[in-house]
Design an enzyme around this catalytic site. Structure first.
Site, PDB file in Angstrom:
ATOM      1  N   GLU A   1       0.847  -1.205   0.000  1.00  0.00           N
ATOM      2  CA  GLU A   1       0.000   0.000   0.000  1.00  0.00           C
ATOM      3  C   GLU A   1       0.879   1.250   0.000  1.00  0.00           C
ATOM      4  O   GLU A   1       1.862   1.323   0.757  1.00  0.00           O
ATOM      5  CB  GLU A   1      -0.875  -0.040   1.255  1.00  0.00           C
ATOM      6  CG  GLU A   1      -2.292   0.372   1.043  1.00  0.00           C
ATOM      7  CD  GLU A   1      -3.071  -0.537   0.097  1.00  0.00           C
ATOM      8  OE1 GLU A   1      -3.053  -0.276  -1.125  1.00  0.00           O
ATOM      9  OE2 GLU A   1      -3.697  -1.506   0.582  1.00  0.00           O
ATOM     10  N   HIS A   2       0.510   2.196  -0.846  1.00  0.00           N
ATOM     11  CA  HIS A   2       1.248   3.457  -0.978  1.00  0.00           C
ATOM     12  C   HIS A   2       2.697   3.209  -1.367  1.00  0.00           C
ATOM     13  O   HIS A   2       3.584   3.976  -0.985  1.00  0.00           O
ATOM     14  CB  HIS A   2       1.181   4.276   0.320  1.00  0.00           C
ATOM     15  CG  HIS A   2      -0.111   5.028   0.452  1.00  0.00           C
ATOM     16  ND1 HIS A   2      -0.284   6.302  -0.020  1.00  0.00           N
ATOM     17  CD2 HIS A   2      -1.309   4.655   0.969  1.00  0.00           C
ATOM     18  CE1 HIS A   2      -1.532   6.700   0.235  1.00  0.00           C
ATOM     19  NE2 HIS A   2      -2.173   5.707   0.819  1.00  0.00           N
TER      20      HIS A   2
ATOM     21  N   ASP B   1       3.072   1.985  -4.793  1.00  0.00           N
ATOM     22  CA  ASP B   1       3.052   1.898  -6.263  1.00  0.00           C
ATOM     23  C   ASP B   1       3.658   3.147  -6.892  1.00  0.00           C
ATOM     24  O   ASP B   1       4.242   3.077  -7.966  1.00  0.00           O
ATOM     25  CB  ASP B   1       1.635   1.614  -6.804  1.00  0.00           C
ATOM     26  CG  ASP B   1       0.581   2.640  -6.456  1.00  0.00           C
ATOM     27  OD1 ASP B   1       0.776   3.447  -5.526  1.00  0.00           O
ATOM     28  OD2 ASP B   1      -0.472   2.640  -7.140  1.00  0.00           O
TER      29      ASP B   1
ATOM     30  N   GLY C   1     -16.638   4.456  -3.102  1.00  0.00           N
ATOM     31  CA  GLY C   1     -16.188   4.916  -1.789  1.00  0.00           C
ATOM     32  C   GLY C   1     -15.771   3.793  -0.866  1.00  0.00           C
ATOM     33  O   GLY C   1     -15.359   4.036   0.257  1.00  0.00           O
TER      34      GLY C   1
ATOM     35  N   LEU D   1     -12.620  -0.122  -3.591  1.00  0.00           N
ATOM     36  CA  LEU D   1     -12.405  -1.241  -4.521  1.00  0.00           C
ATOM     37  C   LEU D   1     -12.103  -0.740  -5.927  1.00  0.00           C
ATOM     38  O   LEU D   1     -12.156  -1.482  -6.886  1.00  0.00           O
ATOM     39  CB  LEU D   1     -13.655  -2.130  -4.576  1.00  0.00           C
ATOM     40  CG  LEU D   1     -13.992  -2.801  -3.264  1.00  0.00           C
ATOM     41  CD1 LEU D   1     -15.299  -3.561  -3.368  1.00  0.00           C
ATOM     42  CD2 LEU D   1     -12.880  -3.745  -2.884  1.00  0.00           C
ATOM     43  N   SER D   2     -11.823   0.542  -6.024  1.00  0.00           N
ATOM     44  CA  SER D   2     -11.434   1.166  -7.278  1.00  0.00           C
ATOM     45  C   SER D   2     -12.516   1.108  -8.347  1.00  0.00           C
ATOM     46  O   SER D   2     -12.280   0.697  -9.489  1.00  0.00           O
ATOM     47  CB  SER D   2     -10.123   0.579  -7.787  1.00  0.00           C
ATOM     48  OG  SER D   2      -9.416   1.618  -8.386  1.00  0.00           O
TER      49      SER D   2
ATOM     50  N   GLU E   1      -6.848  10.318 -14.595  1.00  0.00           N
ATOM     51  CA  GLU E   1      -7.237  10.554 -13.196  1.00  0.00           C
ATOM     52  C   GLU E   1      -6.435  11.723 -12.608  1.00  0.00           C
ATOM     53  O   GLU E   1      -6.968  12.541 -11.866  1.00  0.00           O
ATOM     54  CB  GLU E   1      -7.058   9.269 -12.375  1.00  0.00           C
ATOM     55  CG  GLU E   1      -7.638   9.412 -10.996  1.00  0.00           C
ATOM     56  CD  GLU E   1      -8.201   8.128 -10.404  1.00  0.00           C
ATOM     57  OE1 GLU E   1      -8.485   7.163 -11.151  1.00  0.00           O
ATOM     58  OE2 GLU E   1      -8.353   8.092  -9.180  1.00  0.00           O
TER      59      GLU E   1
ATOM     60  N   ASP F   1      -4.169   0.491  -9.494  1.00  0.00           N
ATOM     61  CA  ASP F   1      -5.575   0.169  -9.723  1.00  0.00           C
ATOM     62  C   ASP F   1      -5.850  -0.044 -11.212  1.00  0.00           C
ATOM     63  O   ASP F   1      -6.520  -1.001 -11.611  1.00  0.00           O
ATOM     64  CB  ASP F   1      -6.472   1.286  -9.190  1.00  0.00           C
ATOM     65  CG  ASP F   1      -6.204   1.602  -7.726  1.00  0.00           C
ATOM     66  OD1 ASP F   1      -5.440   0.857  -7.089  1.00  0.00           O
ATOM     67  OD2 ASP F   1      -6.749   2.595  -7.224  1.00  0.00           O
TER      68      ASP F   1
END
Ligand code: GLA
Length: 368
Positions: free
Chosen positions: A19-20, A22, A105, A108-109, A148, A160
């Site tokens: 997590e965090h 990528d 929200g 789960l992307s 994005e 994602d």
């Protein structure tokens, strides 16, 4: 007579660990899931997008798209970036009918599923019309990430969008975010992954904070004088950092190591070790990266204490969203429901929180 629509699907994702990291040239271990976004698409003979979603319709310009709000930015931003990258000065317009099964929200992307399904649909139609080469999967993932950044204003990493494109049924992806390539890692037959929504919607708090975490991590790398987090291999190299930068840097280094160890644990079918790594990952998100919230920590404690759970961690960008747990494959549905009910009782909420047993699934594709 309008052309018949072609149907495309792109999945959301779970992330087993990583997590965090990528956007730090790290390793992450996501898998595409069974929930996603379906787009029925056909060329319309106009120069714009006529978009239909449940209960809403709108028309969006492609070349001159101006970011506005909600889903429009994902759809219009994707179309604009794709047309720009393909060098289309007059991109053909299309009618798109979009339906999603990923709850928004919950982390789960749903956003990657929307970007990638729309991107694949438009690129395939433009290719069939003779104005574009065949879709290229990695380019599609990178363009969705760029859309994005530009249209939504969210400086996300590549995880994602990459997982939504490259997912493989029954497998996780060991994604090397520096090389932008992956190796598929089979999920052990005895394992299942469940998710429970903390019910703190992560977008409410996350946008500013996600960017702030990213900025801190970039600042820490600059202070270390290193070109890439892959060159920072040990905690002993972090001595020059202090305060929250030190914690955030420590998370990056330890999380990359945990992700590598988790891959080995999955390959060995060692769910006990995998679970311990997930629990450690949560502690690191809570104490070092500081992207958790007390309510999310409480859900992680609840889930990790269940006898069928090997380990649990907050998943995704942080500041809300859901907790993922590795559980015994037998009875995973019942465990997810039991934990969701327990969480509902703990929160004293009227509604049962969203919960799901994730199936590692194939990536974006045209449905026949
Ligand atoms: C969000 C971003 C990803 C990744 C995760 C945290 O999901 O979109 O790129 O950074 O947060 O791991």
């Amino acid at each position: 007579m309008p052309l018949p629509a072609r149907r495309f699907f792109a999945p959301g994702r779970m992330n087993i660990i990583g997590e965090h990291v990528d956007y730090c040239d790290g390793f992450v271990l996501p898998a595409a899931i069974q929930l996603g976004c379906t787009v029925d698409a056909r060329l319309s003979g106009t120069d714009e997008l006529a978009v239909q979603l449940p209960g809403e319709t709108d028309r969006l310009a492609i070349s001159g798209f101006q970011p506005s709000r909600g889903w429009r930015n994902y759809v219009g931003g994707m179309a604009q970036e794709l047309a720009r990258d393909l060098g289309l000065t007059a991109p053909p317009g299309a009618a798109l009918s979009i339906a999603g099964s990923v709850p928004q929200g919950a982390g789960l992307s749903s956003s990657a599923a929307l970007e990638i399904s729309v991107g694949l649909a438009l690129w395939t139609l433009w290719h069939a019309a003779g104005v574009a080469p065949a879709p290229d999967p990695l380019r599609l993932a990178r363009l969705a990430q760029r859309a994005e950044h530009i249209a939504v204003g969210n400086p996300c990493g590549i995880m994602d969008q990459y997982a939504s494109v490259f997912g493989v049924a029954g497998q996780a992806l060991m994604l090397d975010c520096r090389a932008l390539s992956h190796e598929a890692v089979a999920l052990p037959p005895g394992a299942a992954f469940i998710l429970i929504d903390s019910t703190v919607p992560h977008e409410l708090a996350a946008n500013g904070d996600y960017a702030g975490v990213r900025d801190d991590i970039a600042a820490a790398l600059r202070l270390l004088g290193a070109a890439s987090w892959r060159d920072v291999t040990g905690l002993d190299q972090l001595g020059g950092l202090a305060g929250s930068l030190a914690g955030r840097a420590r998370h990056v280094v330890t999380e990359i190591a945990r992700t590598r160890a988790a891959r080995s644990a999955l390959e060995a079918g060692d769910l006990v070790t995998l679970g311990a790594l997930m629990n450690d990952g949560h502690s690191s998100l809570r104490d070092d990266l500081r992207t958790s919230l007390p309510q999310v920590d409480a859900l992680q404690v609840l889930m990790a204490a269940h006898p069928s759970v090997y380990g649990a961690r907050m998943m995704g960008g942080g500041f809300g969203g859901n907790v993922i747990a590795a559980v015994d494959g037998d009875g995973a549905e019942a465990v997810a429901a039991e934990l969701a009910h327990a969480w509902q009782a703990q929160l004293r909420q009227a509604d049962l929180p969203f919960h799901v047993v994730c199936t590692a699934s194939a990536g974006a594709r045209e449905l026949s």
